[in-house]
Design an enzyme around this catalytic site. Sequence first.
Site, PDB file in Angstrom:
ATOM      1  N   ASP A  14       0.819  -1.224   0.000  1.00 47.54           N
ATOM      2  CA  ASP A  14       0.000   0.000   0.000  1.00 47.54           C
ATOM      3  C   ASP A  14       0.849   1.268   0.000  1.00 47.54           C
ATOM      4  O   ASP A  14       0.443   2.293   0.557  1.00 47.54           O
ATOM      5  CB  ASP A  14      -0.973   0.015   1.193  1.00 47.54           C
ATOM      6  CG  ASP A  14      -1.832  -1.232   1.247  1.00 47.54           C
ATOM      7  OD1 ASP A  14      -2.243  -1.690   0.173  1.00 47.54           O
ATOM      8  OD2 ASP A  14      -2.068  -1.751   2.351  1.00 47.54           O
ATOM      9  N   LYS A  63       2.163   2.024  -5.173  1.00 52.30           N
ATOM     10  CA  LYS A  63       2.893   1.531  -6.347  1.00 52.30           C
ATOM     11  C   LYS A  63       2.082   1.732  -7.633  1.00 52.30           C
ATOM     12  O   LYS A  63       2.650   2.040  -8.671  1.00 52.30           O
ATOM     13  CB  LYS A  63       3.219   0.037  -6.188  1.00 52.30           C
ATOM     14  CG  LYS A  63       4.219  -0.242  -5.083  1.00 52.30           C
ATOM     15  CD  LYS A  63       4.519  -1.712  -4.950  1.00 52.30           C
ATOM     16  CE  LYS A  63       3.354  -2.514  -4.417  1.00 52.30           C
ATOM     17  NZ  LYS A  63       2.958  -2.197  -3.032  1.00 52.30           N
ATOM     18  N   GLY A 104      -3.914  -4.368  -4.293  1.00 47.61           N
ATOM     19  CA  GLY A 104      -4.927  -3.386  -4.684  1.00 47.61           C
ATOM     20  C   GLY A 104      -4.206  -2.137  -5.137  1.00 47.61           C
ATOM     21  O   GLY A 104      -3.677  -1.403  -4.321  1.00 47.61           O
ATOM     22  N   HIS A 105      -4.113  -1.940  -6.431  1.00 49.27           N
ATOM     23  CA  HIS A 105      -3.361  -0.799  -6.957  1.00 49.27           C
ATOM     24  C   HIS A 105      -4.338   0.254  -7.477  1.00 49.27           C
ATOM     25  O   HIS A 105      -5.106  -0.004  -8.392  1.00 49.27           O
ATOM     26  CB  HIS A 105      -2.408  -1.265  -8.057  1.00 49.27           C
ATOM     27  CG  HIS A 105      -1.327  -2.178  -7.540  1.00 49.27           C
ATOM     28  ND1 HIS A 105      -0.532  -2.958  -8.332  1.00 49.27           N
ATOM     29  CD2 HIS A 105      -0.915  -2.424  -6.274  1.00 49.27           C
ATOM     30  CE1 HIS A 105       0.315  -3.639  -7.587  1.00 49.27           C
ATOM     31  NE2 HIS A 105       0.091  -3.340  -6.333  1.00 49.27           N
ATOM     32  N   GLN A 110       2.397  -6.031  -3.055  1.00 47.23           N
ATOM     33  CA  GLN A 110       2.679  -6.041  -1.604  1.00 47.23           C
ATOM     34  C   GLN A 110       3.971  -5.244  -1.340  1.00 47.23           C
ATOM     35  O   GLN A 110       4.210  -4.275  -2.033  1.00 47.23           O
ATOM     36  CB  GLN A 110       2.775  -7.462  -1.042  1.00 47.23           C
ATOM     37  CG  GLN A 110       1.448  -8.205  -0.977  1.00 47.23           C
ATOM     38  CD  GLN A 110       1.043  -8.834  -2.292  1.00 47.23           C
ATOM     39  OE1 GLN A 110       1.818  -9.513  -2.926  1.00 47.23           O
ATOM     40  NE2 GLN A 110      -0.181  -8.616  -2.707  1.00 47.23           N
ATOM     41  N   LYS A 118       2.542  10.253  -1.116  1.00 45.55           N
ATOM     42  CA  LYS A 118       1.662  10.810  -0.081  1.00 45.55           C
ATOM     43  C   LYS A 118       2.351  11.819   0.841  1.00 45.55           C
ATOM     44  O   LYS A 118       2.005  11.918   2.022  1.00 45.55           O
ATOM     45  CB  LYS A 118       1.038   9.668   0.733  1.00 45.55           C
ATOM     46  CG  LYS A 118       0.035   8.844  -0.089  1.00 45.55           C
ATOM     47  CD  LYS A 118      -0.853   8.030   0.801  1.00 45.55           C
ATOM     48  CE  LYS A 118      -2.142   7.662   0.135  1.00 45.55           C
ATOM     49  NZ  LYS A 118      -3.042   6.889   0.969  1.00 45.55           N
ATOM     50  N   SER A 128       5.189  12.187  -4.831  1.00 42.17           N
ATOM     51  CA  SER A 128       3.768  12.278  -5.150  1.00 42.17           C
ATOM     52  C   SER A 128       3.075  13.123  -4.082  1.00 42.17           C
ATOM     53  O   SER A 128       3.254  12.909  -2.888  1.00 42.17           O
ATOM     54  CB  SER A 128       3.184  10.865  -5.207  1.00 42.17           C
ATOM     55  OG  SER A 128       1.790  10.948  -5.310  1.00 42.17           O
ATOM     56  N   VAL A 129       2.300  14.117  -4.546  1.00 42.72           N
ATOM     57  CA  VAL A 129       1.642  15.033  -3.595  1.00 42.72           C
ATOM     58  C   VAL A 129       0.111  14.972  -3.706  1.00 42.72           C
ATOM     59  O   VAL A 129      -0.585  15.895  -3.298  1.00 42.72           O
ATOM     60  CB  VAL A 129       2.152  16.486  -3.775  1.00 42.72           C
ATOM     61  CG1 VAL A 129       3.604  16.600  -3.355  1.00 42.72           C
ATOM     62  CG2 VAL A 129       1.965  16.969  -5.214  1.00 42.72           C
TER      63      VAL A 129
HETATM   64  P1  IMP Z   1      -2.459 -12.751   2.222  1.00 42.45           P
HETATM   65  O1  IMP Z   1      -1.509 -12.204   1.203  1.00 42.45           O
HETATM   66  O2  IMP Z   1      -3.904 -12.554   1.857  1.00 42.45           O
HETATM   67  O3  IMP Z   1      -2.131 -14.154   2.610  1.00 42.45           O
HETATM   68  O4  IMP Z   1      -2.266 -11.884   3.571  1.00 42.45           O
HETATM   69  C1  IMP Z   1      -1.071 -11.916   4.335  1.00 42.45           C
HETATM   70  C2  IMP Z   1      -0.747 -10.549   4.905  1.00 42.45           C
HETATM   71  O5  IMP Z   1      -0.359  -9.681   3.839  1.00 42.45           O
HETATM   72  C3  IMP Z   1      -1.922  -9.844   5.584  1.00 42.45           C
HETATM   73  O6  IMP Z   1      -1.429  -9.054   6.648  1.00 42.45           O
HETATM   74  C4  IMP Z   1      -2.474  -8.937   4.506  1.00 42.45           C
HETATM   75  O7  IMP Z   1      -3.168  -7.836   5.036  1.00 42.45           O
HETATM   76  C5  IMP Z   1      -1.189  -8.525   3.830  1.00 42.45           C
HETATM   77  N1  IMP Z   1      -1.353  -8.140   2.433  1.00 42.45           N
HETATM   78  C6  IMP Z   1      -1.537  -8.952   1.364  1.00 42.45           C
HETATM   79  N2  IMP Z   1      -1.607  -8.236   0.231  1.00 42.45           N
HETATM   80  C7  IMP Z   1      -1.449  -6.958   0.581  1.00 42.45           C
HETATM   81  C8  IMP Z   1      -1.386  -5.740  -0.179  1.00 42.45           C
HETATM   82  O8  IMP Z   1      -1.466  -5.708  -1.399  1.00 42.45           O
HETATM   83  N3  IMP Z   1      -1.205  -4.599   0.547  1.00 42.45           N
HETATM   84  C9  IMP Z   1      -1.050  -4.616   1.900  1.00 42.45           C
HETATM   85  N4  IMP Z   1      -1.097  -5.712   2.639  1.00 42.45           N
HETATM   86  C10 IMP Z   1      -1.290  -6.881   1.980  1.00 42.45           C
END
Ligand code: IMP
Length: 423
Positions: A13, A16, A40-41, A223, A330, A412-413
Amino acid sequence: MSIKCVVGLQWGDEGKGKIVDTLSKQADFVVRFQGGHNAGHTVVIGENKFVLHLIPSGILHPGVICVIGNGVVIDPKQFLAELEQLRRKGIRIKNNIFISDRAHLILPYHKVMDNISENKLGQNKIGTTGLGIGPCYTDKYARTGVRIIDLFDPAYLKERIKANLSHKNVMISLAGLKPLAWQDIYKEYLGYARNLKPYVVDARVMLMDALRKNKRILFEGAQGTLLDVDFGTYPFVTSSNADISGLSAGIGITLKKFNSIIGILKAYTTRVGSGPFPTELSGFAGEDLRQRGGEFGATTGRPRRCGWLDLVSARYATEINSVDSIAMTKLDVLSHLKTIKIGMAYKYKGRTIRNFPSGARVLEDCGIVYKEMTGWQKDISAVKSSRDLPAAAKRYLDFIEHSLDTHIKIVSVGPDRKQTLFR
Ligand code: IMP
């Protein structure tokens, strides 16, 4: 030839999606190599907001070819739904998105198993996205996974699903849930075979060809390094290599030369799910950052935990990824603050620690040595050139650059494409 890779330097988060979108202007190919739709991009273009989970953010640029490598785990339903959403928003999908035939498939039992194992962990749960990512990678490494290529061999597909389900159903029944029927899954996935066919390629061959033709390739990490299965805060991590090390295995090419590895660092820190977070802010201060930064998960909607920038983990992540430059996102979210803190070192049992500890339990017990900096207390979201940033904001950036021994080249602002400054 231009080969760039964008990786997250925190717990995901970091923003990216926006930076990949910015860099996609100078790319012919944008490639995902690990993770799944747990990512989630978010990309904002004028009035339009796009939230992409599986499909590389490059899809928003006409002429860019997007590739999902073998290291990604694919939920076909999600993939097709995302394509449909993009089409509805006027994005042309024709010969511009491809998936590797070696990528592993997420099956309905993976999602069920994800929830069963989280429930079993109780208070120690990881806080996964619940989308079946971990169980799918578990099957991959247990050599019981089902891959995209298997969709086109119905007899083998049936055999694999039946064999897997006979094991999983034991656990599903033990958890008091209704066993799944292989017939339903088999039928559903045969349907996906037809729908996915136009997108399936040997992605490695496609990318090798692109490299030979000197095409510009941008790799999009999902991630972040602190969620990496090897170097993250294990066991509170995701199940893939979410740093640069995931790249070679996740596309099948060892790249000898990168023009640049760009680490994405948010001006403060967030994390979703459980696990240690040394610079976490509780109470009003954390809530204030959450609201101002809109820190709610793009995938699950969960409120993100918020805290100060942590230079111990940022230095660690910068090293692991051999980062050439940083994009800081941010920065505008900190504009209201009179004083900004930066985590400089950890304190553990009276000792000062400057290296990121391997054990989550050690990290859990670490105190923080902070540096305080004066805030700029001025809205910077309309600043058009990095030269026009307030002096205190420049000092914040300079200090981080100096501490990480890396240039911050992009700042990035705000969420919009236009709110991007180059230094
Ligand atoms: P999983 O990837 O669903 O198995 O989750 C494992 C951990 O990674 C958890 O703490 C999720 O919240 C975190 N996580 C997985 N994908 C993301 C992402 O894209 N952004 C932030 N945290 C993530």
